[in-house]
Structures are given as structure tokens and as C-alpha cells.
Design an enzyme around this catalytic site. Structure first.
Site, PDB file in Angstrom:
ATOM      1  N   ASP A 150      37.867  44.757  40.477  1.00  0.00           N
ATOM      2  CA  ASP A 150      36.930  45.339  39.518  1.00  0.00           C
ATOM      3  C   ASP A 150      35.489  44.988  39.856  1.00  0.00           C
ATOM      4  O   ASP A 150      34.572  45.764  39.566  1.00  0.00           O
ATOM      5  CB  ASP A 150      37.276  44.863  38.106  1.00  0.00           C
ATOM      6  N   GLY A 151      35.254  43.833  40.480  1.00  0.00           N
ATOM      7  CA  GLY A 151      33.908  43.471  40.870  1.00  0.00           C
ATOM      8  C   GLY A 151      33.324  44.452  41.875  1.00  0.00           C
ATOM      9  O   GLY A 151      32.145  44.829  41.791  1.00  0.00           O
ATOM     10  N   ARG A 185      30.034  47.139  41.475  1.00  0.00           N
ATOM     11  CA  ARG A 185      28.950  47.309  42.443  1.00  0.00           C
ATOM     12  C   ARG A 185      28.809  48.781  42.840  1.00  0.00           C
ATOM     13  O   ARG A 185      27.704  49.311  42.932  1.00  0.00           O
ATOM     14  CB  ARG A 185      29.199  46.460  43.675  1.00  0.00           C
ATOM     15  N   TYR A 215      35.028  39.914  29.463  1.00  0.00           N
ATOM     16  CA  TYR A 215      34.618  38.685  28.778  1.00  0.00           C
ATOM     17  C   TYR A 215      34.750  38.814  27.257  1.00  0.00           C
ATOM     18  O   TYR A 215      35.142  37.876  26.573  1.00  0.00           O
ATOM     19  CB  TYR A 215      33.172  38.369  29.174  1.00  0.00           C
ATOM     20  N   SER A 216      34.440  39.970  26.720  1.00  0.00           N
ATOM     21  CA  SER A 216      34.541  40.162  25.274  1.00  0.00           C
ATOM     22  C   SER A 216      35.954  39.895  24.769  1.00  0.00           C
ATOM     23  O   SER A 216      36.156  39.289  23.715  1.00  0.00           O
ATOM     24  CB  SER A 216      34.115  41.587  24.900  1.00  0.00           C
ATOM     25  N   LEU A 217      36.950  40.326  25.540  1.00  0.00           N
ATOM     26  CA  LEU A 217      38.341  40.094  25.148  1.00  0.00           C
ATOM     27  C   LEU A 217      38.653  38.605  25.115  1.00  0.00           C
ATOM     28  O   LEU A 217      39.288  38.112  24.170  1.00  0.00           O
ATOM     29  CB  LEU A 217      39.279  40.805  26.119  1.00  0.00           C
ATOM     30  N   SER A 218      38.193  37.856  26.119  1.00  0.00           N
ATOM     31  CA  SER A 218      38.482  36.425  26.162  1.00  0.00           C
ATOM     32  C   SER A 218      37.780  35.674  25.037  1.00  0.00           C
ATOM     33  O   SER A 218      38.197  34.578  24.664  1.00  0.00           O
ATOM     34  CB  SER A 218      38.070  35.840  27.514  1.00  0.00           C
ATOM     35  N   THR A 269      37.933  44.758  27.823  1.00  0.00           N
ATOM     36  CA  THR A 269      39.026  43.972  28.401  1.00  0.00           C
ATOM     37  C   THR A 269      38.505  42.901  29.357  1.00  0.00           C
ATOM     38  O   THR A 269      39.290  42.306  30.095  1.00  0.00           O
ATOM     39  CB  THR A 269      40.015  44.889  29.149  1.00  0.00           C
ATOM     40  N   ASN A 312      30.300  46.983  32.187  1.00  0.00           N
ATOM     41  CA  ASN A 312      31.119  46.093  31.368  1.00  0.00           C
ATOM     42  C   ASN A 312      30.352  45.473  30.210  1.00  0.00           C
ATOM     43  O   ASN A 312      30.693  45.686  29.050  1.00  0.00           O
ATOM     44  CB  ASN A 312      31.708  44.970  32.230  1.00  0.00           C
TER      45      ASN A 312
END
Length: 280
Positions: free
Chosen positions: A68-69, A73, A181-184, A179, A138
């Protein structure tokens, strides 16, 4: 013939090997291939190097080989030009990617045969102080700098003060980023093609600890209160720090990301696989 850019995770040797195979095959068919400069150097195709400021101009397709990274990009480089992006998954989860390595060439050929669909995903337009605007697929994050100390942040919605947070940080996320950072941090999962923005606090020291799901027309301003600085990051890229009174302004961009889908796994299937829900 088509112009195709490849964005490759050069630390993944399998991705590098596949990229070389794709370049040889696609060039042999008469297509124009473009690579970011460091990818061109790593693969030994320096003559194909294009700066990311212009790689998306008159481009037909961007292909990401990585996780995903790498997709983030690629989207950052070409979305302002409306270029569709096909992701080939070499990562762990692959929420953003559209196909697997074994089907990469077939997927590109399927696209070139006009046998595909496009998912439009909203992006965020982010401005730190009076600086240049940057986009996020994201999330944008304002978070503490000092370990063990919270940061105080005021939230303004559409020009009106909403509340202030004492927290480790605040996340402004897209449905695609729901799904990440917000999810974590306890945020909700939204279908990725929804039009909404999510505001999620990270470890808030207050009773109100819920995420907010906001209209896509919302204008969000996050202001640092007090003398504790805050770090700002957009899709994992650091933008620097904000001092007292510094602000990050976030709204929905009018230029969405355009992701290629090839009729394989849908979002629900990706969720089931990622969270081990097949046997429940």
C-alpha cells in the site's frame, strides 16, 4: 500504444524482477515506459527516468509494484492528472492493490483492452500553516512530539469552534484510510468509495473519545494550543512541526484517486481475509 509508469518497491527483489520482465514485454509491444529516477537507476533503465512532477502528464496508466505504501506514492504522483492506478500486491494486506504478481501482465493487458472498472477514492487537501497544499489518500495526522506528554489541539469545523482535545494526536482520514491508522486508534471502517471524512482522536484524555464522520464538504482546522509542539504527517510523509497557534487545514480534494479494479476481490472479501473472518 500507451504510456505506462511503473512505481516499484526496490527493496523487494521479487517486485524488481517482475518490473524488468514487464518493461521488456511492454516495450516490445511498443508501449512507452516511464520510471521514477531512483527506480530507473536501480533497474538499469536510466533512459526511462521521469521526474515525479511530470511523470503523470499524458500518461495512460500507473502501475504500482509493492504494498500500500507504493500505491500511495503512485497516487500522489499521478492523481492530479486523473491517471488511473493499478496496484500489484507485494505487501501484507493489500487494501489498495488490484491484482497479484502472477496476474500483473494480464491485468495490464486487460486494462489496455478496456476491460476494467475505476473506483474513485476521495483524497484530502492538506495545508500546514501558509505552506503549500499536499494531498492524502489515507490520512493527515497531527500528533505529540514528546513521549509521555499529550498535545492540546483545538478543532474547528466549517469555521466554528467544535472542541479541544488533550490526546496523543488527531487523525483526519478518508474512507480509504479508515482501515489504516484511524482503525488502529478505534475509528470506524467505511466503504472505500464513500464520500466522507473521519476525525479520530488517538488516546484522548477526555470523556469524548469517539470518531466523527463528517460530510465531504466539511472544512477541518486543527490548531495547536499551549507550548507543546505537534508533528504533522500526511500519508506517512513528515511535513514538520507546529508550534503554539499553528494550524493544519484539511478538506476534501476535488481531484480523487482513480484505482483500477479487475473484477477480482471486493472490499468485503479483503476485510474477511485480513481479519480472518472466513470461518466465522
Amino acid at each position: 500504444m500507451a504510456a505506462i509508469a511503473l512505481f516499484v518497491h526496490v527493496d523487494r527483489q521479487e517486485a524488481v524482477k517482475l518490473a524488468v520482465e514487464l518493461i521488456d514485454c511492454l516495450k516490445g509491444d511498443g508501449h512507452e515506459i516511464r520510471l521514477p529516477p531512483e527506480v530507473a537507476g536501480e533497474l538499469g533503465f536510466s533512459e526511462l527516468a521521469h521526474l515525479e512532477d511530470d511523470i503523470g502528464q499524458t500518461l495512460d496508466l500507473a502501475v504500482s509494484l509493492g504494498g500500500d505504501g507504493s500505491m500511495l506514492r503512485a497516487v500522489t504522483a499521478v492523481a492530479d492528472n486523473g491517471v488511473p492506478v493499478l496496484g500489484v500486491n507485494y505487501g501484507a494486506l493489500g487494501y489498495l492493490t488490484g491484482t497479484e504478481p502472477a496476474y500483473a501482465l494480464a491485468g495490464i493487458q486487460q486494462f489496455l483492452s478496456n476491460n476494467y472498472t475505476i473506483e474513485e477514492r476521495i483524497r484530502l487537501r492538506c495545508q500546514m500553516g501558509a505552506g503549500a497544499e499536499v494531498s492524502a489518500l489515507n490520512e493527515a495526522i497531527v500528533e505529540k512530539v514528546d513521549s509521555g506528554r499529550t498535545v492540546h489541539l483545538a478543532v474547528y469545523l466549517d469555521g466554528e469552534f467544535f472542541t479541544s482535545y488533550a490526546a496523543d494526536g488527531l487523525i483526519a482520514a478518508t474512507p480509504t484510510g479508515s482501515t489504516a491508522y484511524s482503525l488502529s486508534a478505534g475509528g470506524p471502517i467505511l466503504a472505500p468509495t464513500m464520500n466522507a471524512m473521519i476525525l479520530t482522536p488517538v488516546a484522548p484524555h477526555m470523556l469524548f473519545d469517539r470518531s466523527l464522520v463528517l460530510l465531504p464538504s466539511s472544512k477541518l482546522v486543527l490548531e495547536v494550543l499551549g507550548d507543546r509542539p505537534a508533528a504533522v504527517a500526511v500519508d506517512g510523509r513528515s511535513l514538520g512541526q507546529l508550534g503554539e497557534g499553528g494550524v493544519l487545514t484539511v478538506s476534501v480534494s476535488d481531484k480523487p484517486a482513480r484505482l483500477v479494479t479487475l473484477g477480482q476481490r471486493g472490499f468485503h472479501q479483503v476485510l474477511k481475509s485480513s481479519f480472518g473472518l472466513w470461518d466465522r
